[in-house]
Design an enzyme around this catalytic site. Structure first.
Site, PDB file in Angstrom:
ATOM      1  N   HIS A 187       0.824  -1.042   0.267  1.00  0.00           N
ATOM      2  CA  HIS A 187      -0.089  -0.065   0.178  1.00  0.00           C
ATOM      3  C   HIS A 187       0.739   1.225  -0.042  1.00  0.00           C
ATOM      4  O   HIS A 187       1.183   2.114  -0.996  1.00  0.00           O
ATOM      5  CB  HIS A 187      -1.477  -0.160   0.836  1.00  0.00           C
ATOM      6  CG  HIS A 187      -1.611   1.150   1.212  1.00  0.00           C
ATOM      7  ND1 HIS A 187      -1.669   2.352   2.181  1.00  0.00           N
ATOM      8  CD2 HIS A 187      -3.705   1.394   0.868  1.00  0.00           C
ATOM      9  CE1 HIS A 187      -2.557   3.888   1.543  1.00  0.00           C
ATOM     10  NE2 HIS A 187      -3.610   2.376   1.415  1.00  0.00           N
ATOM     11  N   ASP A 188       1.946   1.515   1.055  1.00  0.00           N
ATOM     12  CA  ASP A 188       3.022   2.496   0.869  1.00  0.00           C
ATOM     13  C   ASP A 188       4.086   2.741  -0.177  1.00  0.00           C
ATOM     14  O   ASP A 188       4.566   3.252   0.529  1.00  0.00           O
ATOM     15  CB  ASP A 188       2.677   2.808   2.442  1.00  0.00           C
ATOM     16  CG  ASP A 188       2.124   3.464   3.512  1.00  0.00           C
ATOM     17  OD1 ASP A 188       0.308   3.438   2.231  1.00  0.00           O
ATOM     18  OD2 ASP A 188       1.754   3.170   4.418  1.00  0.00           O
TER      19      ASP A 188
END
Length: 376
Positions: free
Chosen positions: A220-221
């Site tokens: 996600h990051d």
């Protein structure tokens, strides 16, 4: 058995192959069965042993969810190529909507109730989930959430001492349902990766469990390349651990959604584990599946009831075909070459979690699901 006092420290580098220009994954421990202070919460010990409820095709179902990646981008990664050679690639598996949170809650409760955000939500305790069906049948279950600070933690997020927010509630499907979060016995089964180390080490992993890596490890990051490095560290070694992967274990590796809202929501997904027949390893299944298929397949395997929601949707909830062939279940015939529903939209469905088009929580619809049992 793992000693309760043993905690390993952050900083042991994994021996995965790091792609050029990719962020470097740093493993928190020598292997995925070790505890780590990086995981924050000290385990309270392993889950109790539970009798095994035999399924028709598998006795354990594991879901591992990664984040926000287009099918083609995952397909380029060497680890996905390697894993696909050992399993069944689901080439027409789709997320249900955008953004992340509604996909997670749909996989637990059979609906995302109109949600089109990642806001803090608490779904009322009279809304049933897969947990209710599993409990009725005596099938053990748990969740393992990366960097969640305590068992059953209900906060929106958690930031480690290094100042980074590794844990987010929006990726923890069961804690969003009050029928789990407000029940202390159930909430204690929402566990972190230190708990996982105890459970796998003591051979007390449950029959159904859901795994969410932290916000970096799930991509996600970071990126799908970073998530691939995490898979090489965490998942790949566990295939040879009989406490994790038995001859009756089915593992779904998938993504919550793709990364492009302007195309349909196809995500790279693979069925793995000892329950995959040898003759199907390295094959591709182009049957149309969605996250609701995780509910219908579990119901079908254990002859369970249903939630009376989209788990009974004959269009969206095909059972994994190799399971259906054993049980005699008839799927709908839709494939990746068919005209499929548009699952890229967000914010367009009325529901109690859609402030722009709010309606009350609907009662379950009495229906016959893939398990053949009654609507709960």
């Amino acid at each position: 058995m793992i000693a309760p006092s043993t905690l390993l420290t952050l900083g042991v580098l994994s021996n995965v192959v790091v792609e050029a220009k990719a962020a470097t994954f740093t493993a928190p421990a020598p292997n995925p069965t070790s505890t780590s202070s990086f995981y924050v919460g000290v385990s309270n010990g392993s889950l109790p042993s539970a009798p095994v409820v035999t399924g028709q095709v598998f006795d354990r179902f594991i879901q591992i969810w990664l984040e926000n990646t287009n099918y083609a981008d995952a397909a380029k990664q060497s680890v996905f190529k390697t894993l696909s050679a050992e399993g069944i690639t689901l080439s027409a598996y789709y997320g249900l909507t955008h953004p992340s949170e509604p996909n997670y809650i749909a996989a637990a409760g059979g609906d995302f109730f109109g949600l089109a955000s990642d806001d803090y939500e608490a779904i009322p305790s009279n809304i049933f989930t897969i947990v209710d069906l599993l409990d009725q049948a005596g099938i053990s279950w748990a969740e393992y959430e990366g960097n969640m600070p305590t068992d059953g933690y209900g906060g929106l997020s958690y930031t480690n001492s290094d100042g980074y927010t590794y844990y987010m509630r929006k990726h923890n499907p069961l804690i969003i349902y009050d029928s789990v979060a407000s029940n202390s016995t159930r909430a204690a089964r929402i566990r972190n990766f230190n708990d996982f180390a105890y459970d796998v080490g003591n051979n007390t992993l449950p029959q159904w469990f859901f795994v969410t890596p932290n916000m970096k490890d799930d991509g996600h990051d970071t990126s799908v390349s970073y998530a691939s490095q995490w898979l090489n560290y965490w998942l790949v070694p566990l295939f040879s651990d009989s406490n994790f992967n038995t001859a009756r274990t089915l593992i779904l590796l998938t993504f919550d959604e793709n990364g492009s809202s302007n195309i349909n929501n196809q995500v790279y997904s693979i069925l793995l584990g000892g329950a995959v027949p040898t003759n199907l390893k390295g094959t591709t299944d182009n049957t149309f599946y969605t996250h609701y298929s995780t509910l219908s397949t579990v119901q079908n395997n254990w002859s369970l009831g249903n939630l009376g929601r989209q788990d009974c949707n004959k269009t969206l909830a095909n059972v994994f075909e190799f399971v259906a062939q054993v049980t005699g279940y008839q799927n709908n015939g839709l494939t990746g070459q068919s005209t499929l529903p548009n699952l890229a939209a967000s914010g367009t469905y009325p529901g109690p979690l859609n402030p722009s088009s709010s309606i009350p929580y609907p009662s379950p619809t009495s229906c016959v699901g893939a398990g053949g049992g009654p609507t709960i």
